[in-house]
Design a protein around this motif. Structure first.
Motif, PDB file in Angstrom:
ATOM      1  N   ALA A  26       0.815  -1.214   0.000  1.00 32.83           N
ATOM      2  CA  ALA A  26       0.000   0.000   0.000  1.00 32.83           C
ATOM      3  C   ALA A  26       0.851   1.268   0.000  1.00 32.83           C
ATOM      4  CB  ALA A  26      -0.922  -0.002   1.218  1.00 32.83           C
ATOM      5  N   ALA A  27       1.971   1.239   0.702  1.00 27.14           N
ATOM      6  CA  ALA A  27       2.769   2.452   0.906  1.00 27.14           C
ATOM      7  C   ALA A  27       3.825   2.684  -0.165  1.00 27.14           C
ATOM      8  CB  ALA A  27       3.457   2.391   2.272  1.00 27.14           C
ATOM      9  N   LEU A  28       4.246   1.633  -0.865  1.00 26.29           N
ATOM     10  CA  LEU A  28       5.394   1.750  -1.761  1.00 26.29           C
ATOM     11  C   LEU A  28       5.236   2.823  -2.839  1.00 26.29           C
ATOM     12  CD1 LEU A  28       8.210   0.763  -2.347  1.00 26.29           C
ATOM     13  CD2 LEU A  28       7.239  -1.133  -3.683  1.00 26.29           C
ATOM     14  N   PRO A  29       4.089   2.986  -3.474  1.00 25.26           N
ATOM     15  CA  PRO A  29       4.007   4.065  -4.473  1.00 25.26           C
ATOM     16  C   PRO A  29       4.320   5.440  -3.893  1.00 25.26           C
ATOM     17  CG  PRO A  29       2.174   2.546  -4.738  1.00 25.26           C
ATOM     18  CD  PRO A  29       2.852   2.163  -3.461  1.00 25.26           C
ATOM     19  N   THR A  30       3.830   5.725  -2.679  1.00 18.80           N
ATOM     20  CA  THR A  30       4.112   7.019  -2.048  1.00 18.80           C
ATOM     21  C   THR A  30       5.579   7.133  -1.671  1.00 18.80           C
ATOM     22  OG1 THR A  30       1.864   7.162  -1.180  1.00 18.80           O
ATOM     23  CG2 THR A  30       3.539   8.504  -0.093  1.00 18.80           C
ATOM     24  N   LEU A  31       6.152   6.075  -1.104  1.00 16.63           N
ATOM     25  CA  LEU A  31       7.561   6.086  -0.713  1.00 16.63           C
ATOM     26  C   LEU A  31       8.459   6.273  -1.933  1.00 16.63           C
ATOM     27  CD1 LEU A  31       7.371   3.044   1.725  1.00 16.63           C
ATOM     28  CD2 LEU A  31       7.616   5.439   2.402  1.00 16.63           C
ATOM     29  N   LEU A  32       8.143   5.558  -2.992  1.00 14.85           N
ATOM     30  CA  LEU A  32       8.950   5.637  -4.203  1.00 14.85           C
ATOM     31  C   LEU A  32       8.899   7.030  -4.804  1.00 14.85           C
ATOM     32  CD1 LEU A  32      10.640   3.884  -6.161  1.00 14.85           C
ATOM     33  CD2 LEU A  32       8.517   3.452  -7.423  1.00 14.85           C
ATOM     34  N   GLU A  33       7.711   7.608  -4.910  1.00 13.13           N
ATOM     35  CA  GLU A  33       7.570   8.937  -5.500  1.00 13.13           C
ATOM     36  C   GLU A  33       8.260   9.992  -4.644  1.00 13.13           C
ATOM     37  OE1 GLU A  33       6.525  11.878  -8.232  1.00 13.13           O
ATOM     38  OE2 GLU A  33       6.667   9.680  -8.360  1.00 13.13           O
ATOM     39  N   THR A  34       8.161   9.870  -3.316  1.00 17.13           N
ATOM     40  CA  THR A  34       8.841  10.834  -2.447  1.00 17.13           C
ATOM     41  C   THR A  34      10.351  10.733  -2.615  1.00 17.13           C
ATOM     42  OG1 THR A  34       7.034  10.665  -0.847  1.00 17.13           O
ATOM     43  CG2 THR A  34       9.111  11.607  -0.057  1.00 17.13           C
ATOM     44  N   GLY A  35      10.874   9.516  -2.680  1.00 18.08           N
ATOM     45  CA  GLY A  35      12.301   9.342  -2.908  1.00 18.08           C
ATOM     46  C   GLY A  35      12.749   9.888  -4.245  1.00 18.08           C
ATOM     47  N   ARG A  36      11.877   9.849  -5.237  1.00 19.54           N
ATOM     48  CA  ARG A  36      12.226  10.330  -6.580  1.00 19.54           C
ATOM     49  C   ARG A  36      12.153  11.849  -6.706  1.00 19.54           C
ATOM     50  NH1 ARG A  36       8.887   5.827 -10.246  1.00 19.54           N
ATOM     51  NH2 ARG A  36      10.501   4.199 -10.172  1.00 19.54           N
ATOM     52  N   THR A  37      11.424  12.500  -5.798  1.00 14.50           N
ATOM     53  CA  THR A  37      11.172  13.936  -5.972  1.00 14.50           C
ATOM     54  C   THR A  37      11.722  14.823  -4.859  1.00 14.50           C
ATOM     55  OG1 THR A  37       8.993  13.686  -4.918  1.00 14.50           O
ATOM     56  CG2 THR A  37       9.092  13.502  -7.329  1.00 14.50           C
ATOM     57  N   CYS A  38      12.207  14.262  -3.744  1.00 13.39           N
ATOM     58  CA  CYS A  38      12.729  15.128  -2.678  1.00 13.39           C
ATOM     59  C   CYS A  38      13.919  15.929  -3.224  1.00 13.39           C
ATOM     60  CB  CYS A  38      13.113  14.315  -1.449  1.00 13.39           C
ATOM     61  SG  CYS A  38      14.308  13.008  -1.729  1.00 13.39           S
ATOM     62  N   PRO A  39      14.119  17.154  -2.728  1.00 10.40           N
ATOM     63  CA  PRO A  39      15.002  18.127  -3.395  1.00 10.40           C
ATOM     64  C   PRO A  39      16.486  17.928  -3.098  1.00 10.40           C
ATOM     65  CG  PRO A  39      13.992  19.135  -1.465  1.00 10.40           C
ATOM     66  CD  PRO A  39      13.384  17.764  -1.596  1.00 10.40           C
ATOM     67  N   LEU A  40      17.111  17.002  -3.793  1.00  9.71           N
ATOM     68  CA  LEU A  40      18.534  16.738  -3.599  1.00  9.71           C
ATOM     69  C   LEU A  40      19.429  17.820  -4.188  1.00  9.71           C
ATOM     70  CD1 LEU A  40      18.736  12.906  -4.400  1.00  9.71           C
ATOM     71  CD2 LEU A  40      19.167  13.991  -2.193  1.00  9.71           C
ATOM     72  N   GLU A  41      18.924  18.562  -5.128  1.00 14.17           N
ATOM     73  CA  GLU A  41      19.753  19.523  -5.846  1.00 14.17           C
ATOM     74  C   GLU A  41      20.253  20.627  -4.920  1.00 14.17           C
ATOM     75  OE1 GLU A  41      16.771  18.490  -6.705  1.00 14.17           O
ATOM     76  OE2 GLU A  41      17.166  17.294  -8.515  1.00 14.17           O
ATOM     77  N   GLY A  42      21.464  21.074  -5.142  1.00 16.31           N
ATOM     78  CA  GLY A  42      22.054  22.152  -4.365  1.00 16.31           C
ATOM     79  C   GLY A  42      23.542  22.224  -4.618  1.00 16.31           C
ATOM     80  N   GLU A  43      24.166  23.265  -4.090  1.00 15.33           N
ATOM     81  CA  GLU A  43      25.598  23.499  -4.310  1.00 15.33           C
ATOM     82  C   GLU A  43      26.411  23.385  -3.034  1.00 15.33           C
ATOM     83  OE1 GLU A  43      26.748  23.831  -7.332  1.00 15.33           O
ATOM     84  OE2 GLU A  43      24.699  23.741  -8.140  1.00 15.33           O
ATOM     85  N   ALA A  44      25.789  22.951  -1.924  1.00 17.46           N
ATOM     86  CA  ALA A  44      26.493  22.894  -0.649  1.00 17.46           C
ATOM     87  C   ALA A  44      27.483  21.730  -0.627  1.00 17.46           C
ATOM     88  CB  ALA A  44      25.504  22.758   0.504  1.00 17.46           C
ATOM     89  N   GLU A  97       5.694  11.726   8.639  1.00 20.05           N
ATOM     90  CA  GLU A  97       5.637  12.873   7.722  1.00 20.05           C
ATOM     91  C   GLU A  97       4.631  12.668   6.601  1.00 20.05           C
ATOM     92  OE1 GLU A  97       9.832  15.256   7.956  1.00 20.05           O
ATOM     93  OE2 GLU A  97       9.379  14.137   6.138  1.00 20.05           O
ATOM     94  N   LEU A  98       4.564  11.444   6.104  1.00 19.85           N
ATOM     95  CA  LEU A  98       3.713  11.170   4.949  1.00 19.85           C
ATOM     96  C   LEU A  98       2.277  10.838   5.324  1.00 19.85           C
ATOM     97  CD1 LEU A  98       6.204   8.987   2.868  1.00 19.85           C
ATOM     98  CD2 LEU A  98       5.658  11.409   2.521  1.00 19.85           C
ATOM     99  N   GLY A  99       1.999  10.713   6.609  1.00 21.84           N
ATOM    100  CA  GLY A  99       0.650  10.361   7.041  1.00 21.84           C
ATOM    101  C   GLY A  99       0.276   8.933   6.727  1.00 21.84           C
ATOM    102  N   LEU A 100       1.271   8.049   6.690  1.00 20.19           N
ATOM    103  CA  LEU A 100       1.029   6.649   6.430  1.00 20.19           C
ATOM    104  C   LEU A 100       0.743   5.903   7.731  1.00 20.19           C
ATOM    105  CD1 LEU A 100       3.939   5.991   3.899  1.00 20.19           C
ATOM    106  CD2 LEU A 100       1.493   6.201   3.362  1.00 20.19           C
ATOM    107  N   PRO A 101       0.062   4.776   7.659  1.00 20.77           N
ATOM    108  CA  PRO A 101      -0.177   3.984   8.870  1.00 20.77           C
ATOM    109  C   PRO A 101       1.116   3.347   9.359  1.00 20.77           C
ATOM    110  CG  PRO A 101      -0.979   2.824   6.945  1.00 20.77           C
ATOM    111  CD  PRO A 101      -0.593   4.192   6.478  1.00 20.77           C
TER     112      PRO A 101
END
Length: 291
Positions: free
Chosen positions: A163-181, A282-286
């Motif tokens: 049930a949770a994997l689609p949400t977990l996968l999408e969050t991992g694919r879209t969290c903001p890794l980009e940066g110059e630090a 954070e994701l409101g998952l059970p």
């Protein structure tokens, strides 16, 4: 451990003959480097890492790239480098510093201040962007391909994962890794110490550039294991990195341990036990397991 201490190579690297040395058992989880503590003829004391295989040699080259380019209070001094038949790195000995745990709130603040300073420091040229390695970092990609290692750990039920994997996968694919630090990416107690109200970081082979929040989020599961606050008390909004870090640990915890790191899977499992509830919160998952 090498059969003998590499005295000629160290003398060439540091410009001073070693006069005393003793092997040091690593506080980390790998066995493919030998560690020595030594005293040089000019009075300097050094911590020496010697590569025992090609992988360790490459890690030391990556560390040397950082040590040779950056001088800052959060880094130990580079004393010597040798890359030939044996590859070794010598840095200032930090054995007289305080190596947590236990932790105090003030010490946690000191580490946070050092990370702020790190992230504001121009990174060495050539460090890779962590955003380009998202697939490696996002362990939920591995779980999609094969969920059996994760399910074998008992960290979650099959029904929860499906049930949770689609949400977990999408969050991992879209969290903001980009940066110059400038990022360390392996912040934990065996890779840092405190001296004179300053945190000093070692083991720089995972250095990248990217979003500075990732360094902090990746540290907090191990900090919780050492008796400090729940991670969401220090970072109320991880911007999806709790899910990313939870996936990294969870996807690997059930895999066979590498020969060079026999203890790492148990440590990854224990961190997953912290990071997964953080992600579900954070994701409101059970909860991951039914009551």
């Amino acid at each position: 451990m090498p059969k003998s201490f590499p005295a000629p190579e160290l003398a060439s690297a540091t410009g001073a003959e070693p006069v005393k040395w003793e092997p040091v058992r690593s506080g980390g989880y790998g066995t493919n480097s030998a560690h020595w503590r030594t005293e040089l003829a000019d009075g300097r004391r050094a911590f020496v890492k010697v590569a025992l295989d090609d992988t360790a040699g490459e890690w030391l080259r990556q560390e040397y790239q950082v040590y040779s380019a950056v001088q800052a209070p959060f880094m130990p001094d580079l004393l010597g480098w040798h890359d030939g038949e044996q590859t070794l790195l010598a840095i200032a000995d930090l054995s007289d510093a305080y190596w947590p745990p236990p932790w105090t709130a003030e010490q946690i603040d000191t580490v946070c201040a050092a990370l702020d300073e790190l992230h504001a420091t121009p990174p060495p040229q050539g460090l890779p962007p962590i955003a380009e390695e998202r697939d490696w970092l996002n362990g939920w990609e591995l779980v999609v391909d094969d969920p059996k290692p994760l399910l074998s750990t008992g960290l979650c039920s099959r029904a929860w994962l499906e049930a949770a994997l689609p949400t977990l996968l999408e969050t991992g694919r879209t969290c903001p890794l980009e940066g110059e630090a400038f990022l360390h990416l392996d912040v934990r107690s065996d890779n840092l110490c405190l001296r004179e109200a300053q945190a000093v970081l070692v083991d720089w082979n995972l250095a990248h550039v990217g979003n500075p929040l990732l360094d902090i989020v990746a540290w907090l599961p191990s900090l919780k294991l050492e008796g400090r606050p729940d991670p969401w008390e220090l970072v109320p909004d991880s911007e999806g990195f709790a899910t990313l870090v939870g996936g990294f640990f969870s996807s690997r915890a059930g895999l066979p341990p590498p020969e060079t790191a026999p203890r790492v899977r148990e440590f990854q499992r224990r961190q997953a036990e912290i990071a997964l509830p953080w992600a579900t919160r954070e994701l409101g998952l059970p909860p991951t397991l039914a009551p």
